[in-house]
Design an enzyme around this catalytic site. Structure first.
Site, mmCIF file in Angstrom:
data_model
loop_
_atom_site.group_PDB
_atom_site.id
_atom_site.type_symbol
_atom_site.label_atom_id
_atom_site.label_comp_id
_atom_site.label_asym_id
_atom_site.label_seq_id
_atom_site.Cartn_x
_atom_site.Cartn_y
_atom_site.Cartn_z
ATOM 1 N N SER A 109 0.829 -1.210 0.000
ATOM 2 C CA SER A 109 0.000 0.000 0.000
ATOM 3 C C SER A 109 0.860 1.256 0.000
ATOM 4 O O SER A 109 0.571 2.230 -0.697
ATOM 5 C CB SER A 109 -0.904 0.015 1.236
ATOM 6 O OG SER A 109 -1.719 -1.130 1.263
ATOM 7 N N GLU B 271 -5.421 5.469 -16.594
ATOM 8 C CA GLU B 271 -4.547 4.292 -16.617
ATOM 9 C C GLU B 271 -5.113 3.271 -17.582
ATOM 10 O O GLU B 271 -6.259 3.385 -18.032
ATOM 11 C CB GLU B 271 -4.414 3.693 -15.207
ATOM 12 C CG GLU B 271 -3.716 4.634 -14.239
ATOM 13 C CD GLU B 271 -3.391 4.003 -12.903
ATOM 14 O OE1 GLU B 271 -3.813 2.862 -12.646
ATOM 15 O OE2 GLU B 271 -2.717 4.662 -12.102
ATOM 16 N N HIS C 150 3.040 -6.771 -14.065
ATOM 17 C CA HIS C 150 3.035 -5.354 -14.460
ATOM 18 C C HIS C 150 4.042 -5.186 -15.593
ATOM 19 O O HIS C 150 5.170 -5.659 -15.494
ATOM 20 C CB HIS C 150 3.420 -4.463 -13.277
ATOM 21 C CG HIS C 150 3.067 -3.030 -13.510
ATOM 22 N ND1 HIS C 150 3.759 -2.230 -14.388
ATOM 23 C CD2 HIS C 150 2.074 -2.258 -13.011
ATOM 24 C CE1 HIS C 150 3.207 -1.021 -14.408
ATOM 25 N NE2 HIS C 150 2.176 -1.018 -13.581
ATOM 26 N N ARG D 278 -3.161 -4.653 -18.732
ATOM 27 C CA ARG D 278 -1.789 -5.042 -18.383
ATOM 28 C C ARG D 278 -1.367 -6.389 -18.933
ATOM 29 O O ARG D 278 -0.212 -6.568 -19.307
ATOM 30 C CB ARG D 278 -1.657 -5.077 -16.863
ATOM 31 C CG ARG D 278 -1.613 -3.701 -16.301
ATOM 32 C CD ARG D 278 -1.481 -3.709 -14.818
ATOM 33 N NE ARG D 278 -1.463 -2.319 -14.399
ATOM 34 C CZ ARG D 278 -1.548 -1.917 -13.155
ATOM 35 N NH1 ARG D 278 -1.673 -2.798 -12.182
ATOM 36 N NH2 ARG D 278 -1.517 -0.645 -12.862
ATOM 37 N N HIS E 235 3.117 -8.779 -10.014
ATOM 38 C CA HIS E 235 2.656 -7.531 -9.415
ATOM 39 C C HIS E 235 1.446 -7.677 -8.494
ATOM 40 O O HIS E 235 1.405 -7.087 -7.424
ATOM 41 C CB HIS E 235 2.332 -6.560 -10.547
ATOM 42 C CG HIS E 235 1.867 -5.217 -10.080
ATOM 43 N ND1 HIS E 235 2.640 -4.423 -9.261
ATOM 44 C CD2 HIS E 235 0.726 -4.520 -10.313
ATOM 45 C CE1 HIS E 235 1.992 -3.295 -9.017
ATOM 46 N NE2 HIS E 235 0.820 -3.341 -9.623
ATOM 47 N N ARG F 273 -6.912 -7.734 -13.056
ATOM 48 C CA ARG F 273 -7.386 -6.551 -12.333
ATOM 49 C C ARG F 273 -7.267 -5.292 -13.180
ATOM 50 O O ARG F 273 -6.251 -5.052 -13.825
ATOM 51 C CB ARG F 273 -6.529 -6.381 -11.076
ATOM 52 C CG ARG F 273 -6.801 -5.108 -10.318
ATOM 53 C CD ARG F 273 -5.802 -4.940 -9.196
ATOM 54 N NE ARG F 273 -4.475 -4.715 -9.699
ATOM 55 C CZ ARG F 273 -3.689 -3.695 -9.356
ATOM 56 N NH1 ARG F 273 -4.117 -2.794 -8.492
ATOM 57 N NH2 ARG F 273 -2.485 -3.564 -9.848
ATOM 58 N N LEU G 236 -6.719 -0.511 -4.576
ATOM 59 C CA LEU G 236 -6.829 0.358 -3.400
ATOM 60 C C LEU G 236 -8.302 0.640 -3.103
ATOM 61 O O LEU G 236 -8.726 0.635 -1.951
ATOM 62 C CB LEU G 236 -6.057 1.657 -3.605
ATOM 63 C CG LEU G 236 -4.530 1.555 -3.423
ATOM 64 C CD1 LEU G 236 -3.870 2.900 -3.701
ATOM 65 C CD2 LEU G 236 -4.146 1.076 -2.020
HETATM 66 C C1 LIG Z 1 4.722 -0.817 -6.472
HETATM 67 C C2 LIG Z 1 3.240 -0.989 -6.373
HETATM 68 C C3 LIG Z 1 2.400 -0.001 -6.876
HETATM 69 C C4 LIG Z 1 1.010 -0.157 -6.794
HETATM 70 N N1 LIG Z 1 0.203 0.849 -7.234
HETATM 71 C C5 LIG Z 1 -1.140 0.736 -7.062
HETATM 72 C C6 LIG Z 1 -2.015 1.806 -7.391
HETATM 73 O O1 LIG Z 1 -1.582 2.864 -7.808
HETATM 74 N N2 LIG Z 1 -3.359 1.634 -7.214
HETATM 75 C C7 LIG Z 1 -3.878 0.465 -6.731
HETATM 76 O O2 LIG Z 1 -5.090 0.363 -6.598
HETATM 77 N N3 LIG Z 1 -3.075 -0.553 -6.401
HETATM 78 C C8 LIG Z 1 -1.721 -0.447 -6.548
HETATM 79 N N4 LIG Z 1 -0.918 -1.482 -6.191
HETATM 80 C C9 LIG Z 1 -1.530 -2.651 -5.554
HETATM 81 C C10 LIG Z 1 -1.953 -2.253 -4.144
HETATM 82 O O3 LIG Z 1 -0.959 -1.399 -3.611
HETATM 83 C C11 LIG Z 1 -2.121 -3.455 -3.258
HETATM 84 O O4 LIG Z 1 -2.970 -4.388 -3.838
HETATM 85 C C12 LIG Z 1 -2.735 -3.026 -1.929
HETATM 86 O O5 LIG Z 1 -2.019 -1.931 -1.398
HETATM 87 C C13 LIG Z 1 -2.728 -4.170 -0.961
HETATM 88 O O6 LIG Z 1 -3.086 -3.644 0.289
HETATM 89 P P1 LIG Z 1 -3.290 -4.620 1.506
HETATM 90 O O7 LIG Z 1 -3.710 -3.755 2.634
HETATM 91 O O8 LIG Z 1 -4.156 -5.734 1.090
HETATM 92 O O9 LIG Z 1 -1.835 -5.238 1.772
HETATM 93 P P2 LIG Z 1 -0.390 -4.571 2.053
HETATM 94 O O10 LIG Z 1 -0.391 -3.117 1.789
HETATM 95 O O11 LIG Z 1 0.628 -5.397 1.347
HETATM 96 O O12 LIG Z 1 -0.187 -4.766 3.621
HETATM 97 C C14 LIG Z 1 0.016 -6.054 4.139
HETATM 98 C C15 LIG Z 1 0.228 -5.923 5.637
HETATM 99 O O13 LIG Z 1 0.219 -7.220 6.222
HETATM 100 C C16 LIG Z 1 1.289 -7.331 7.137
HETATM 101 N N5 LIG Z 1 1.600 -8.740 7.334
HETATM 102 C C17 LIG Z 1 1.982 -9.662 6.425
HETATM 103 N N6 LIG Z 1 2.142 -10.851 7.004
HETATM 104 C C18 LIG Z 1 1.830 -10.688 8.313
HETATM 105 C C19 LIG Z 1 1.795 -11.553 9.451
HETATM 106 N N7 LIG Z 1 2.094 -12.858 9.361
HETATM 107 N N8 LIG Z 1 1.438 -11.035 10.638
HETATM 108 C C20 LIG Z 1 1.136 -9.723 10.765
HETATM 109 N N9 LIG Z 1 1.138 -8.870 9.733
HETATM 110 C C21 LIG Z 1 1.486 -9.357 8.527
HETATM 111 C C22 LIG Z 1 2.382 -6.496 6.535
HETATM 112 O O14 LIG Z 1 3.335 -6.157 7.511
HETATM 113 C C23 LIG Z 1 1.564 -5.305 6.049
HETATM 114 O O15 LIG Z 1 1.346 -4.434 7.127
HETATM 115 C C24 LIG Z 1 0.472 -1.341 -6.250
HETATM 116 C C25 LIG Z 1 1.315 -2.332 -5.749
HETATM 117 C C26 LIG Z 1 2.694 -2.156 -5.790
HETATM 118 C C27 LIG Z 1 3.581 -3.224 -5.226
#
Ligand SMILES: Cc1cc2nc3c(=O)[nH]c(=O)nc-3n(C[C@H](O)[C@H](O)[C@H](O)COP(=O)(O)OP(=O)(O)OC[C@H]3O[C@@H](n4cnc5c(N)ncnc54)[C@H](O)[C@@H]3O)c2cc1C
Length: 485
Positions: A47, A118, A230, A271, A328, A363, A369
């Site tokens: 994120s 995008e 990606h 993509r 990605h 996706r 997000l």
């Molecule tokens: C470089 C990049 C750019 C991106 N750009 C975009 C964008 O512009 N727009 C968009 O919509 N999406 C984008 N994405 C995709 C999007 O960012 C992700 O799908 C989204 O942020 C995932 O959020 P999340 O909260 O599910 O997980 P994450 O943000 O990955 O958070 C996971 C959390 O889980 C925790 N965790 C993991 N394992 C454990 C455990 N065993 N115990 C406790 N905690 C744990 C980690 O510490 C972290 O805090 C992008 C992704 C990347 C990598």
């Protein structure tokens, strides 16, 4: 560490990315107590790394129907319409809520939100902050609110290992350090699994931990064969390997060029198409990268991308950037209903950990997000509706640390479950030592067709009989092709 300590709260949230933070804040604002567990510092969540932004139908020429149509077109007859409808209808309200919570999105001088374009979007629809620093801005603000909220207890640097089960119900979560959280509902928000592949845009912690925890607890997973590559991740530059150059830059006119300097693909196609076109060109020419030419794009629109590239010795205002595809985004994950509920009572999943079916086979950019916020709020609400009177049970023993993939597993996934797969490669992968790699291989073998992000050289066409059939896998049973309502 406090050994056997059991922490009791209404909700346990595992993961502090966009989905976990927003779920925690949503529950706290409804008067609930929350324990939030986060394994890594903020800057190591996907994120935080998000660049492009948050998709929401906000432009006057846009509509829910149009956002839905673009989502379905990208998802190739596999999008679960009910889940995508929820997303497109509720995303604008979540953006407004983020503004209320203090996130400052980019806007013109009249306060009208600036919307980016995008790949796969038919209109400008992507809300962003600080140019391409969207994730950083949002996560920082939400984290600050979480830390200040007295009803949220944050366990930083703690790792969840197993779901705490009582009979068939999840009553909390056990941590690796011996502590356990007991809660009416447990929300897994541990992010995706793209870092299981050796070349990735993701932080190293995106290893599908929540999917592994849910699978071990008996929950169904689905669509693990759909991993999005990606198209434009930096290659061959030490210190910046896999750094993602946001698609929004192509939305502003950046172009892709082969070794002969010619353009070879429609830059804003979905993509999977752009990634395949690049992979095919690289295979044909023997080159290791294509050039992303952003010399005509105003660098002030994407300050953090430009400065990250300049720090690595590349000057995007003067030369094309060497890029190629990288793993990605995991479209599959823990099967959930429209409120984040998994198939195990008391256990929820949101964000990239979950598979609501809304992304289908591919996706649409920036829908993830939006998904984190829309479904984070829904799961928090539904979790608080769970009965508070779970029977008392003894706390589980400390959970054994989840298996970390060996480098060989990451290379095997890149080779055998990459942009184009074969039966022989996938069969080899079913013998990998890592359990989640084996489940991915099983799903990819079971899907006997090519669709969206899942491309098989041995089965190169879409099988219409598999339209809207999700690959569900549970326990040791073989995957099943299931239609979801
Ligand atoms: C470089 C990049 C750019 C991106 N750009 C975009 C964008 O512009 N727009 C968009 O919509 N999406 C984008 N994405 C995709 C999007 O960012 C992700 O799908 C989204 O942020 C995932 O959020 P999340 O909260 O599910 O997980 P994450 O943000 O990955 O958070 C996971 C959390 O889980 C925790 N965790 C993991 N394992 C454990 C455990 N065993 N115990 C406790 N905690 C744990 C980690 O510490 C972290 O805090 C992008 C992704 C990347 C990598």
């Amino acid at each position: 560490m406090p050994g056997e300590a059991v922490i009791c709260s209404d909700l346990a949230v595992v993961g502090a990315g966009a989905a976990g933070l927003y779920a925690a804040l949503s529950a706290a604002s409804a008067g609930a107590s929350v324990t939030l567990v986060s394994a890594t510092p903020l800057a190591q969540t996907a994120s935080y790394w998000a660049q492009g932004g948050i998709a929401a139908a906000l432009a006057v020429e846009d509509s829910f129907a149009r956002h839905l149509a673009d989502t379905e077109a990208a998802g190739r007859n596999l999008v679960r319409r009910s889940a995508a409808q929820v997303l497109v209808r509720e995303a604008p309200a979540r953006v407004a809520d983020l503004e209320r919570l203090g996130v400052r999105f980019d806007a013109d001088r009249h306060g009208v939100l600036a919307l980016g374009l995008e790949g796969g979007h038919s209109v400008r629809r992507v809300v962003h902050a600080g140019g391409s620093a969207t994730g950083r801005r949002v996560v920082r603000q939400l984290s600050a609110l979480v830390v200040d909220d007295p009803s949220i207890t944050v366990l930083e640097g703690a790792r969840a290992a197993t779901a705490w089960m009582h009979e068939d119900r999840c009553v909390g979560v056990a941590l690796e350090d011996g502590r356990a959280i007991r809660a009416r509902a447990t929300i897994l928000a541990t992010g995706g699994a793209a870092a299981l592949w050796s070349r990735t845009t993701n932080p190293p912690g995106s290893l599908g931990i929540g999917m592994s925890i849910a699978h071990a607890a008996g929950a169904a997973l689905a669509d693990l064969e759909f991993l999005q590559f990606h198209p434009t991740a930096v290659i061959g530059i030490p210190g910046r390997e896999g750094f993602l150059v946001t698609e929004a830059i192509r939305g502003e006119g950046a172009t892709l060029h082969g070794p002969d300097g010619e353009r070879f693909v429609e830059e804003l196609a979905p993509r999977d198409e752009v990634s395949r076109a690049i992979a095919a060109l690289l295979a044909r020419t023997g080159a290791t990268s294509v050039g992303l030419d952003m010399r005509h794009v105003d660098p002030s629109l994407f300050p953090n991308v430009v400065s990250a590239l300049q720090d690595a010795g590349l000057d995007p205002t003067r030369e094309p950037i060497p890029v190629s595809p990288a793993s990605h985004y995991m479209m599959g994950g823990v099967v959930t209903d429209l409120h984040g509920r998994s198939t195990v009572a008391g256990l929820y999943a949101v964000g990239e950990t979950a598979c609501t079916g809304l992304h289908g086979a591919n996706r649409l950019a920036s829908n993830s997000l939006s998904e984190c916020f829309v479904y984070g709020a829904r799961a928090a609400r539904a979790g608080l509706d769970e009965s508070a009177s779970a029977p008392s049970t003894t706390a589980p023993a400390a959970g054994a640390p989840l298996e970390h993939p060996a480098r060989a597993t990451q290379e095997a996934l890149w080779r055998d479950a990459g942009i184009v797969r074969t039966r022989a490669g996938l069969e080899r992968l079913t013998r990998d030592p890592h359990p989640l790699a084996r489940l991915i291989a099983a799903c990819a073998l079971a899907r006997e067709e090519s669709r969206g992000a899942h491309q098989r050289a041995d089965l190169p066409t879409v099988d219409p009989a598999l339209d809207h059939r999700h690959t569900e896998i549970r326990g040791d049973a073989p995957p099943a092709a299931v239609r979801w309502a």
